[in-house]
Design a protein around this motif. Structure first.
Motif, PDB file in Angstrom:
ATOM      1  N   GLU A  27       2.741   1.919  -3.186  1.00  0.00           N
ATOM      2  CA  GLU A  27       1.818   1.991  -4.325  1.00  0.00           C
ATOM      3  C   GLU A  27       2.167   0.940  -5.375  1.00  0.00           C
ATOM      4  N   TYR A  86       0.828  -1.212   0.000  1.00  0.00           N
ATOM      5  CA  TYR A  86       0.000   0.000   0.000  1.00  0.00           C
ATOM      6  C   TYR A  86       0.862   1.262   0.000  1.00  0.00           C
ATOM      7  N   ARG A 128      -0.921  -6.201  -9.931  1.00  0.00           N
ATOM      8  CA  ARG A 128      -1.960  -6.585 -10.881  1.00  0.00           C
ATOM      9  C   ARG A 128      -1.357  -6.937 -12.235  1.00  0.00           C
ATOM     10  N   ALA A 129      -0.251  -6.306 -12.575  1.00  0.00           N
ATOM     11  CA  ALA A 129       0.379  -6.565 -13.871  1.00  0.00           C
ATOM     12  C   ALA A 129       1.159  -7.881 -13.873  1.00  0.00           C
ATOM     13  N   TRP A 142       0.705 -10.655 -11.684  1.00  0.00           N
ATOM     14  CA  TRP A 142       0.130 -11.653 -10.790  1.00  0.00           C
ATOM     15  C   TRP A 142       0.259 -13.068 -11.332  1.00  0.00           C
ATOM     16  N   GLY A 191       0.272  -1.733  -5.913  1.00  0.00           N
ATOM     17  CA  GLY A 191      -0.946  -2.432  -6.309  1.00  0.00           C
ATOM     18  C   GLY A 191      -1.041  -2.619  -7.809  1.00  0.00           C
ATOM     19  N   SER A 192      -0.740  -1.564  -8.578  1.00  0.00           N
ATOM     20  CA  SER A 192      -0.820  -1.670 -10.045  1.00  0.00           C
ATOM     21  C   SER A 192       0.253  -2.623 -10.570  1.00  0.00           C
ATOM     22  N   LEU A 193       1.434  -2.635  -9.923  1.00  0.00           N
ATOM     23  CA  LEU A 193       2.495  -3.552 -10.346  1.00  0.00           C
ATOM     24  C   LEU A 193       2.100  -4.998 -10.072  1.00  0.00           C
TER      25      LEU A 193
END
Length: 122
Positions: free
Chosen positions: A91, A88, A97-98, A100, A93-95
């Motif tokens: 930041e 968190y 998701r890319a 996973w 989170g976007s990484l």
């Protein structure tokens, strides 16, 4: 006298007067007559014990027993909270998701070995 299927001959109990007069269980001289200090004492061999064969605990059973300790649970929760906070705060989170899919593939390798070892040692 009968005790659990064993019958013993009834013998009168010695009275205090009989004990004082030497008429208790027999004169001490008769009991000491057969005693030889150089001879090893006569022993009755014990019947062989039947040992219970304990089933050896498997890997999963040992793992679950160790994982249920309070300190293990507290440390696990602590590290999970730390992981979530780092993701968190950085930041990421976007990484995550890319990437996973490759991350899930890497995490599945030790999980598959754990499941295989658990099934093999049941």
């Amino acid at each position: 006298l009968e005790l659990r299927g064993l019958s013993l001959p009834a013998r009168p109990l010695p009275t205090p007067a009989g004990l004082l007069a030497g008429g208790g269980l027999g004169p001490p001289a008769v009991a000491m007559q057969d005693y030889d200090p150089d001879e090893p004492p006569k022993t009755i061999p014990l019947p062989p014990r039947h040992k219970k064969k304990r089933k050896r605990r498997g890997f999963l059973e040992v793992f679950i027993h160790k994982a249920q300790k309070p300190e293990v649970i507290l440390l696990g929760v602590w590290w999970l909270i730390m992981l979530v906070l780092v993701v968190y705060m950085a930041e990421m989170g976007s990484l995550l998701r890319a990437i996973w899919r490759p991350l899930a593939l890497l995490m599945s390798i030790p999980i598959l070995f754990f499941v295989g070892l658990s099934c093999a040692t049941l």
